[in-house]
Structures are given as structure tokens and as C-alpha cells.
Design a protein around this motif. Structure first.
Motif, PDB file in Angstrom:
ATOM      1  N   GLU A  99       0.860  -1.192   0.000  1.00 27.80           N
ATOM      2  CA  GLU A  99       0.000   0.000   0.000  1.00 27.80           C
ATOM      3  C   GLU A  99       0.891   1.235   0.000  1.00 27.80           C
ATOM      4  OE1 GLU A  99      -2.540   2.675  -0.139  1.00 27.80           O
ATOM      5  OE2 GLU A  99      -3.552   0.743   0.127  1.00 27.80           O
ATOM      6  N   ASP A 100       0.468   2.294  -0.705  1.00 25.08           N
ATOM      7  CA  ASP A 100       1.302   3.493  -0.788  1.00 25.08           C
ATOM      8  C   ASP A 100       0.703   4.711  -0.090  1.00 25.08           C
ATOM      9  OD1 ASP A 100      -0.756   3.684  -2.717  1.00 25.08           O
ATOM     10  OD2 ASP A 100       0.406   5.124  -3.895  1.00 25.08           O
ATOM     11  N   GLU A 101      -0.464   4.581   0.493  1.00 20.07           N
ATOM     12  CA  GLU A 101      -1.098   5.704   1.167  1.00 20.07           C
ATOM     13  C   GLU A 101      -0.638   5.745   2.627  1.00 20.07           C
ATOM     14  OE1 GLU A 101      -5.577   7.086   2.451  1.00 20.07           O
ATOM     15  OE2 GLU A 101      -5.343   5.825   0.657  1.00 20.07           O
ATOM     16  N   SER A 129       5.296  -2.930   1.989  1.00 19.13           N
ATOM     17  CA  SER A 129       5.929  -2.470   0.756  1.00 19.13           C
ATOM     18  C   SER A 129       5.102  -1.300   0.236  1.00 19.13           C
ATOM     19  CB  SER A 129       5.980  -3.590  -0.292  1.00 19.13           C
ATOM     20  OG  SER A 129       6.502  -3.096  -1.517  1.00 19.13           O
ATOM     21  N   GLU A 130       5.743  -0.150   0.050  1.00 18.45           N
ATOM     22  CA  GLU A 130       5.011   1.053  -0.348  1.00 18.45           C
ATOM     23  C   GLU A 130       4.972   1.247  -1.856  1.00 18.45           C
ATOM     24  OE1 GLU A 130       5.962   4.569   1.871  1.00 18.45           O
ATOM     25  OE2 GLU A 130       6.457   3.422   3.669  1.00 18.45           O
ATOM     26  N   GLU A 131       5.535   0.334  -2.612  1.00 18.08           N
ATOM     27  CA  GLU A 131       5.441   0.408  -4.071  1.00 18.08           C
ATOM     28  C   GLU A 131       5.411  -1.005  -4.639  1.00 18.08           C
ATOM     29  OE1 GLU A 131       8.397  -0.480  -5.950  1.00 18.08           O
ATOM     30  OE2 GLU A 131       9.271  -1.086  -4.046  1.00 18.08           O
ATOM     31  N   LEU A 146      -0.900   1.276  -7.428  1.00 12.80           N
ATOM     32  CA  LEU A 146       0.396   1.413  -6.773  1.00 12.80           C
ATOM     33  C   LEU A 146       1.423   1.998  -7.736  1.00 12.80           C
ATOM     34  CD1 LEU A 146       0.503  -2.142  -5.193  1.00 12.80           C
ATOM     35  CD2 LEU A 146       0.464  -0.031  -3.857  1.00 12.80           C
TER      36      LEU A 146
END
Length: 234
Positions: A12-14, A35-37, A59
């Protein structure tokens, strides 16, 4: 008793949602990795071997659809719960078709998320009740439902996804009787819409290629045109 924690990989990237998910899951006793990307998600899954993945669709780097496909192509069978901001059926069907086990539409409640996680982990880990078959013999092919693997006559072993194991388990409950596509969508996918049953057909086709000697002329996983499917065991 083992004190090993259940591991969840969040892709998740939020930032605000990452904080909420990590805080909530860790407070419930889960070990959380983030993992943010998209590009690093597969490597993190290989490194940490999670018990479940929470996967956003939108993403940076790679989409959730691409990641789910890569995970399944890498023979990893842990459940995937997909997050989407799009409340459209076509997106949900696509997610299910590429390997997701469940989905939640943003915004969602924490209690609902925890319930979905617990349900998926329960199905992943409790296939061995006393009245269930653990080794299914289909002619010369052995289907090990405990180990999620198919042993073919030539010695090749093919892994089953958690969805495929659940699909076999459900068909076994009605062995030698027809089961409709709508019923499979409802009971196996927990999918409340029945306007698109193509997702069932796709999964049946992939499963048939694993458990039939000649998938083009199946003997056990049978299509009943206009009705649905049947698993023949006798």
C-alpha cells in the motif's frame, strides 16, 4: 504451543492507511511487513513468506493486478485480499481472475477487514477436519489437499493455490452432483454478484489442467452445459 506470529504483508502506498493497517494488525498480534510500491512487493513476499497479503490495486511501479499474477506464477499460495477504490464489478472480477482471494472497497471498516483476514486464514489452515478427504485420488493422479500439491503419473508435482484447494473442497461436498457457477461464486469466492461467471470458468480450466491426465477430455472435473460443474469421484 508455538509463539510464532502470523505474518501479513501490506502492499500500500497511502501513508495514513499504512499507519492504520500496521497499528491495527500489530495490536491484533500479527507481524506486519510493508511495501510502499509495487516493484519490490514480490521480493518482499519471497523474503518474508507471509501468511496473507493485503494488496492495493493502484500502486507506483506495478499494479496490484501485476503483483497478484507474479505471486501466483511464483507458486506462492497464501491468500490475497485486494484493496480497491473502484466500486466497479469489472475491477473485482479482474482481481479474482488474476489470483486474489477476496477484496475490500475503500473506505472500509477495521472490523470488516479483520473479519476477512481471520476468515481467509481459517480456511487456509483448517482443511484437515476429521470428515474431510486429505488425499484425493483421481485415477493415476493424487491430489494432496493438505500439502496443496498434485502428484502426476510422470512424477511431476504441481502446486495448488489456496483458491484451487478451496474449490476442490467445495466440489467434494457435492461429489457426483452438479454445482452451479453462481453457487461457486457465492460459496468459494464470497462474491455477491452473479452477473459474470467467467471467473469460475477461468479457474476451473486452470485446475483441470492440473488434475486431469487429458484436460481437453476430462474424466473427473466435468462441465455440465447450462448447469455448472461436477467433480466425479466414483
Amino acid at each position: 504451543m508455538s509463539d510464532k506470529k502470523t505474518k501479513i504483508l501490506v502492499v500500500e502506498d497511502e501513508p495514513s492507511l499504512i499507519f492504520t493497517l500496521r497499528d491495527t494488525l500489530e495490536s491484533e498480534g500479527y507481524e506486519v511487513f510493508v511495501s510502499e510500491e509495487g516493484t519490490g512487493a514480490l521480493e518482499m513476499a519471497k523474503e518474508h513468506e507471509p501468511d496473507l497479503m493485503i494488496l492495493d490495486i493502484m500502486l507506483p511501479g506495478k499494479s496490484g493486478y501485476e503483483i497478484a499474477e507474479e505471486v501466483r506464477a511464483s507458486k506462492m499460495t497464501f491468500p490475497i485480499i485486494m484493496l480497491t477504490a473502484k466500486d466497479q464489478e469489472v475491477d473485482k472480477v479482474k482481481g479474482l481472475n488474476v489470483g486474489a482471494d477476496d477484496y475490500l472497497t475503500k473506505p472500509f471498516g477495521v472490523k470488516e477487514l479483520l473479519a476477512r483476514i481471520q476468515a481467509r486464514l481459517r480456511r487456509k489452515g483448517t482443511y484437515s477436519s476429521s470428515n474431510e478427504v486429505d488425499i484425493l485420488k483421481l485415477g493415476p493422479i493424487n491430489v494432496d489437499l493438505m500439502e496443496s500439491v498434485v502428484e502426476r503419473p510422470d512424477g511431476e508435482e504441481i502446486e495448488l493455490t489456496s483458491r484451487e484447494v478451496e474449490l476442490i473442497r467445495y466440489l467434494l461436498k457435492s461429489a457426483n452432483e452438479p454445482v452451479s457457477r453462481d453457487e461457486l461464486l457465492e460459496k468459494v469466492w464470497r462474491y455477491e454478484y452473479s452477473t459474470n461467471t467467467r471467473t469460475v470458468d477461468v479457474h476451473i480450466s486452470k485446475l483441470r489442467a492440473k488434475i486431469e491426465v487429458t484436460p481437453e477430455d476430462p474424466r473427473y472435473l466435468i462441465t455440465l452445459h447450462g448447469v455448472g460443474y461436477m467433480l466425479k469421484t466414483g
